[in-house]
Structure formats: C-alpha cells, structure tokens
Design a protein around this motif. Structure first.
Motif, PDB file in Angstrom:
ATOM      1  N   LYS A 146      -4.217  -0.174   9.652  1.00  0.00           N
ATOM      2  CA  LYS A 146      -4.495  -0.742   8.327  1.00  0.00           C
ATOM      3  C   LYS A 146      -5.849  -1.443   8.310  1.00  0.00           C
ATOM      4  CE  LYS A 146      -2.358  -5.283   9.050  1.00  0.00           C
ATOM      5  NZ  LYS A 146      -1.359  -6.255   8.550  1.00  0.00           N
TER       6      LYS A 146
ATOM      7  N   GLY B 152      -2.633   4.675  -1.205  1.00  0.00           N
ATOM      8  CA  GLY B 152      -2.583   3.929   0.047  1.00  0.00           C
ATOM      9  C   GLY B 152      -3.458   2.689   0.026  1.00  0.00           C
ATOM     10  N   SER B 153      -3.581   2.054  -1.134  1.00  0.00           N
ATOM     11  CA  SER B 153      -4.370   0.826  -1.226  1.00  0.00           C
ATOM     12  C   SER B 153      -3.783  -0.079  -2.296  1.00  0.00           C
ATOM     13  CB  SER B 153      -5.838   1.129  -1.540  1.00  0.00           C
ATOM     14  OG  SER B 153      -5.977   1.571  -2.877  1.00  0.00           O
TER      15      SER B 153
ATOM     16  N   ASN C  64     -10.393   3.897   4.044  1.00  0.00           N
ATOM     17  CA  ASN C  64     -10.049   3.493   5.409  1.00  0.00           C
ATOM     18  C   ASN C  64     -10.107   4.724   6.306  1.00  0.00           C
ATOM     19  OD1 ASN C  64      -8.999   2.490   7.767  1.00  0.00           O
ATOM     20  ND2 ASN C  64      -7.005   1.890   6.917  1.00  0.00           N
TER      21      ASN C  64
ATOM     22  N   THR D 254       0.809  -1.223   0.000  1.00  0.00           N
ATOM     23  CA  THR D 254       0.000   0.000   0.000  1.00  0.00           C
ATOM     24  C   THR D 254       0.842   1.274   0.000  1.00  0.00           C
ATOM     25  OG1 THR D 254      -0.157  -0.040   2.418  1.00  0.00           O
ATOM     26  CG2 THR D 254      -1.901  -1.156   1.180  1.00  0.00           C
ATOM     27  N   SER D 255       2.134   1.143  -0.293  1.00  0.00           N
ATOM     28  CA  SER D 255       2.998   2.336  -0.298  1.00  0.00           C
ATOM     29  C   SER D 255       2.910   3.028  -1.654  1.00  0.00           C
ATOM     30  CB  SER D 255       4.449   1.942   0.022  1.00  0.00           C
ATOM     31  OG  SER D 255       4.920   0.995  -0.923  1.00  0.00           O
ATOM     32  N   ASN D 256       1.740   3.578  -1.942  1.00  0.00           N
ATOM     33  CA  ASN D 256       1.514   4.325  -3.170  1.00  0.00           C
ATOM     34  C   ASN D 256       0.670   5.554  -2.851  1.00  0.00           C
ATOM     35  OD1 ASN D 256      -1.374   3.419  -3.260  1.00  0.00           O
ATOM     36  ND2 ASN D 256      -0.422   1.422  -3.648  1.00  0.00           N
ATOM     37  N   LYS D 257       0.388   6.382  -3.847  1.00  0.00           N
ATOM     38  CA  LYS D 257      -0.321   7.644  -3.607  1.00  0.00           C
ATOM     39  C   LYS D 257      -1.698   7.432  -2.994  1.00  0.00           C
ATOM     40  CE  LYS D 257       1.895  10.394  -7.255  1.00  0.00           C
ATOM     41  NZ  LYS D 257       1.666  11.175  -8.503  1.00  0.00           N
TER      42      LYS D 257
ATOM     43  N   TYR E  39      -5.587  -1.683   2.703  1.00  0.00           N
ATOM     44  CA  TYR E  39      -5.640  -0.224   2.849  1.00  0.00           C
ATOM     45  C   TYR E  39      -4.662   0.208   3.935  1.00  0.00           C
ATOM     46  CZ  TYR E  39     -10.362  -1.445   1.118  1.00  0.00           C
ATOM     47  OH  TYR E  39     -11.424  -2.000   0.462  1.00  0.00           O
ATOM     48  N   ALA E  40      -3.809   1.168   3.609  1.00  0.00           N
ATOM     49  CA  ALA E  40      -3.015   1.829   4.638  1.00  0.00           C
ATOM     50  C   ALA E  40      -3.954   2.719   5.455  1.00  0.00           C
ATOM     51  CB  ALA E  40      -1.918   2.673   3.987  1.00  0.00           C
TER      52      ALA E  40
ATOM     53  N   TYR F   7      -6.059   5.575   6.331  1.00  0.00           N
ATOM     54  CA  TYR F   7      -6.642   6.598   5.470  1.00  0.00           C
ATOM     55  C   TYR F   7      -6.430   6.309   3.972  1.00  0.00           C
ATOM     56  CZ  TYR F   7      -6.466   8.727  10.059  1.00  0.00           C
ATOM     57  OH  TYR F   7      -6.586   8.946  11.409  1.00  0.00           O
ATOM     58  N   GLY F   8      -6.128   5.064   3.656  1.00  0.00           N
ATOM     59  CA  GLY F   8      -5.962   4.669   2.257  1.00  0.00           C
ATOM     60  C   GLY F   8      -7.305   4.592   1.539  1.00  0.00           C
TER      61      GLY F   8
END
Length: 221
Positions: free
Chosen positions: A170, A78-79, A165, A73-76, A104-105, A107-108
C-alpha cells in the motif's frame, strides 16, 4: 525636454501599474479568522462561507481527526481520498489552504483529475507512486516522475494530473492545496458520467471511437 520628461513619467506609471496588476492576488483576511457557518437555511451567498461570531469560536472549529484513519481502498480504482477542507474544518474559511490524505492499494490509482481552484503539493508518506500532469493545449506534454517515501511533487492549478501506486504494498500520501475548497473534476466521471449524459455524437467524434465504445463507457459511470 519637458515632453520627454512627461513621456518618461508616463512609461514609469504604466510599468508600475502593470506590475501591480500582475502581482495582484486575493485580498488578505480583515480579521483573525472567519469560522464557516454550515447553515443550509440561510439565503445569503458569498464567495466562501458565512462567518460565525469570532467570540463563540472553539478549538473544534479548527480541528479534524479524519486524516489519522486509513481510507477504504476496496473499490475499482484501489484508492481513497480523505479531504480536510472547509467542509470538514470550518475554521479554514478565508484562509486559502486545505489538505487531503490519499490511500492507495497495491497498483491503486487516483485517476486523472483537476482542481479548478488550487495548486497541489503532494508528499509521499509510504510506498512508491508514479505521478504526472499534462500541460495545456497545444503541447499537452506529460510531465511525470516516480516518487518514493519523503518525495514531494507539485501539480499546477487546473492541470490534469494523476497518481498510480507502482509498488506491491500500500501507499499513502498527503496533499496540500492552495484553496479552502479546491474542488475536483475527475475526467472520466465528468465526461462519461454527466447527468444528463453528453450526446454520443459529441463523444464519438471527440474521442474518434465507435458509438458502442461510448455506450459501454457511459454504462460504467
């Protein structure tokens, strides 16, 4: 009297035909399974996949271990969506069902998107999600809900929907879809990231914004 009987029978026949047409659906498979052959050299195209001989099918044709692995989930957004459809499980061919894992990170977001060929039912395994879908024109009504662990929510086929999220930790969900290959159209990617790009004249008028805004959004995709 005879004419009345004939008219009555005609009405019954029309009602029966209407019911048949209204309740019709995709035909049932005519064999136990049809394991897909992912042969890019084949020149045969069918509404699905070409099948291998059932006699050479193995357990691996019906198996996929990818959903046990958390998505990155390390993207813009967050999912991350990990699909388990006919592309990953050849044995799903013709069976009309598939799955996906969504990570989901905090707040992803799984952004607004549609599945053109499937209804989706989402089950929350971990975390807290704000989810919703928008009804079709002319109402465009938002139907939304906050979901907790164990909660289930349905997104009707073809309608725009999303998940966010809203927790500080997570979240994980499993989605079941009513197609072996549901397809996905991510709205922002499709509108602002099409190749070639949609004319700015179209987008400025459609969204009622300045061309600079459209240029910026297109540059993001």
């Amino acid at each position: 009297m005879k004419k009345m009987v004939i008219n009555t029978l005609a009405c019954i026949a029309l009602l029966a035909m209407s019911f048949f047409l209204a309740s019709a659906s995709d035909p049932s498979p005519l064999q136990d399974f049809c394991v897909a052959v992912n042969d890019t050299k084949t020149t045969v195209f069918v509404n699905g996949k070409v099948c291998k001989d059932p006699k050479v099918a193995t357990a691996n044709d019906f198996f996929f271990s990818g959903l046990r692995v958390p998505g990155n989930t390390s993207n813009k957004l967050g999912s991350m969506v990990t699909p388990a459809n006919v592309a990953q499980i050849p044995g799903l061919n013709t069976l009309g069902i598939s799955l996906a894992r969504v990570d989901y990170a905090p707040y992803g977001l799984n952004p607004p998107h549609t599945h053109p060929r499937a209804t989706e039912i989402l089950t929350v395994l971990e975390g807290t999600l704000y989810v919703g879908f928008v009804t079709s024109n002319p109402d465009n009504r938002l139907i939304s809900k906050v979901l907790y662990k164990g909660d289930v929510f349905v997104f009707p086929e073809g309608l725009i929907h999303f998940q966010l999220n809203v927790g500080k930790t997570k979240a994980v969900a499993i989605a079941a879809l009513s197609s072996q290959n549901p397809g996905v159209i991510t709205i922002a990617n499709a509108v602002f990231g099409s190749k070639p790009a949609i004319s700015a004249d179209v987008l400025t008028k459609a969204f009622q914004v300045d061309k600079k805004v459209v240029d910026y959004l297109q540059s993001q995709f």
